[in-house]
Design an enzyme around this catalytic site. Structure first.
Site, PDB file in Angstrom:
ATOM      1  N   ALA A  63       0.835  -1.202   0.000  1.00 51.75           N
ATOM      2  CA  ALA A  63       0.000   0.000   0.000  1.00 51.75           C
ATOM      3  C   ALA A  63       0.868   1.249   0.000  1.00 51.75           C
ATOM      4  O   ALA A  63       0.626   2.195  -0.759  1.00 51.75           O
ATOM      5  CB  ALA A  63      -0.934  -0.006   1.210  1.00 51.75           C
ATOM      6  N   ASP A  64       1.897   1.272   0.846  1.00 53.56           N
ATOM      7  CA  ASP A  64       2.826   2.400   0.869  1.00 53.56           C
ATOM      8  C   ASP A  64       3.533   2.560  -0.466  1.00 53.56           C
ATOM      9  O   ASP A  64       3.643   3.665  -1.006  1.00 53.56           O
ATOM     10  CB  ASP A  64       3.883   2.183   1.953  1.00 53.56           C
ATOM     11  CG  ASP A  64       3.389   2.533   3.342  1.00 53.56           C
ATOM     12  OD1 ASP A  64       2.574   3.453   3.472  1.00 53.56           O
ATOM     13  OD2 ASP A  64       3.830   1.876   4.297  1.00 53.56           O
ATOM     14  N   LEU A  65       4.039   1.461  -1.003  1.00 50.38           N
ATOM     15  CA  LEU A  65       4.826   1.543  -2.228  1.00 50.38           C
ATOM     16  C   LEU A  65       3.971   1.957  -3.421  1.00 50.38           C
ATOM     17  O   LEU A  65       4.393   2.776  -4.252  1.00 50.38           O
ATOM     18  CB  LEU A  65       5.508   0.204  -2.489  1.00 50.38           C
ATOM     19  CG  LEU A  65       6.560  -0.176  -1.434  1.00 50.38           C
ATOM     20  CD1 LEU A  65       6.970  -1.628  -1.598  1.00 50.38           C
ATOM     21  CD2 LEU A  65       7.770   0.733  -1.518  1.00 50.38           C
ATOM     22  N   GLY A 117       3.299   5.626  -3.234  1.00 45.37           N
ATOM     23  CA  GLY A 117       4.459   6.371  -3.692  1.00 45.37           C
ATOM     24  C   GLY A 117       4.570   6.379  -5.208  1.00 45.37           C
ATOM     25  O   GLY A 117       4.861   7.412  -5.822  1.00 45.37           O
TER      26      GLY A 117
END
Length: 385
Positions: A171-173, A176
């Site tokens: 989710a973070d990647l 980004g």
């Protein structure tokens, strides 16, 4: 650095992973990325581990993964001096990246209106957990929480009764990646309009944005997708299969490939339950059992070679160390060497993009906390002069 964004300055106010990953992607494209960190310890990911590296065992390998090609300056955003320095940096930047909780940047004295008053050409990337507005817009966002809330965990795992998180902080990647993509679009638009704009994404949006056919299975097909373990949700045979010494993956995307696999495994491809994908999927458990009965007679190397000879996509399941030792990985520039101020020459996972005709780029090491304070202040004075 040289590159497509070689004349772009990015002011990176983000921390942890989503924002830093977006900034790192822009740095990979040549942008000058100035990472703003609190003098009392910097980005919290500097303390995340294990594993740690270095003679004192205090350098986070997590931090190293998201901060190549950046310069670090320490700034106390709550102090008058710190706010004044941020103002100066905003005036000289093309992009500002932040992933504070909704409203934090406003409380620090830098709402979007003020940022654009300081620099009308500024592109602002704002990454939140669940969106900047809506009934739950203020919720804090963490990767695993977003994986669950955005439905990804319900699609991952051995069965619907045992949801799993994706092993990477996906989710973070993804947030980004989407954020960097949005920044590049906004910079392109700025060439026409002369003005910057705000780009918004979230962990929720990033995961929901890759539902793809799982989303339309529900929105159009009226079916709620569930976890299928190591096998595809719509195609059979497509997944991981047991051989004599472990598992391989076989991906059969059409009936022509199926007939090749069936011939290799001495299975009749034309019996009604296996003739077309719809029937193969309906009888998937039987199909897997029939295939594995034959696959168990030989090891992985045998079957990978045989499948390769008939042109059917297949592959091993590699551990991370095996991936980075694999010559194909290295041939694609997916490992880069940097000269770290403490660790010396180290290898990092590299950028996933390559541009024909461009020489190999020498990447910058993730910075020590405040490593570039003097250099950035000197650069800032020169720009202002």
């Amino acid at each position: 650095m040289h590159g497509a964004l070689g004349d772009i300055v990015v002011l990176d106010l983000s921390r942890a992973l989503a924002g830093p990953h977006a900034a790192q992607m822009l740095g990979d494209l040549g942008a000058r990325v100035i990472k703003v960190e609190h003098p009392g310890g910097g980005d919290e990911s500097r303390g995340w581990g294990p594993p740690f590296a270095g003679p004192d065992g205090d350098i986070s390998t997590y931090f190293l993964a998201a901060n190549r090609n950046k310069q670090s300056i320490t700034v106390d955003l709550k102090s008058a001096e710190g706010k004044a320095l941020i103002e100066r940096l905003v005036r000289q930047s093309d992009v500002l990246i932040e992933n504070f909780r909704t409203g934090v940047l406003d409380r620090l004295g830098f709402p979007v209106e003020r940022l654009h008053a300081l620099n009308p050409r500024l592109v602002v990337l704002s990454i939140t957990g669940f969106g900047h507005d809506g009934p739950e817009g203020g919720r804090p966002g963490y990767d695993q929480i977003a994986q669950g809330e955005a439905g990804l965990m319900s699609l991952t795992g051995p069965s619907a009764d045992e949801p799993y998180r994706v092993g990477a902080s996906i989710a973070d990647l993804l947030a980004g990646i989407h954020g960097a993509y949005g920044v590049v679009a906004a910079l392109y638009e700025r060439e026409r309009t002369g003005r910057g704009k705000v780009v918004r994404t979230s962990l929720l949006a990033a995961v929901t944005g890759v539902h793809s056919y799982h989303g339309t299975a529900w929105t159009v097909g009226g079916q709620v997708p569930r976890a299928n373990g190591n096998h595809h949700a719509s195609i059979a045979p497509y997944g991981a299969f047991h051989c004599a010494d472990g598992m391989i993956q076989i991906a059969v995307a059409n009936d022509t490939q199926w007939r090749k696999v069936a011939a290799l495994l001495d299975i009749d491809p034309d019996i009604p339950k296996y003739a077309i994908n719809r029937e193969r999927f309906a009888h998937r458990d039987e199909l897997i059992a029939d295939m594995e009965q034959v696959l168990a007679k030989h090891d992985r190397a045998h079957w990978l070679a045989a499948l390769g000879e008939i042109g059917v996509p297949a592959g091993a399941i590699r551990s991370i160390d095996e991936v980075y030792a694999w010559e194909q990985t290295r041939s694609q520039g997916l490992l880069v060497e940097v000269d770290h101020p403490v660790l010396g020459a180290i290898e990092l996972p590299g950028p996933p993009l390559r541009f024909d005709g461009e020489p190999a780029v020498r990447h910058g090491a993730p910075p020590a906390l405040g490593q570039h304070n003097d250099e950035i202040l000197a650069w800032l004075e020169e720009r202002e002069g």
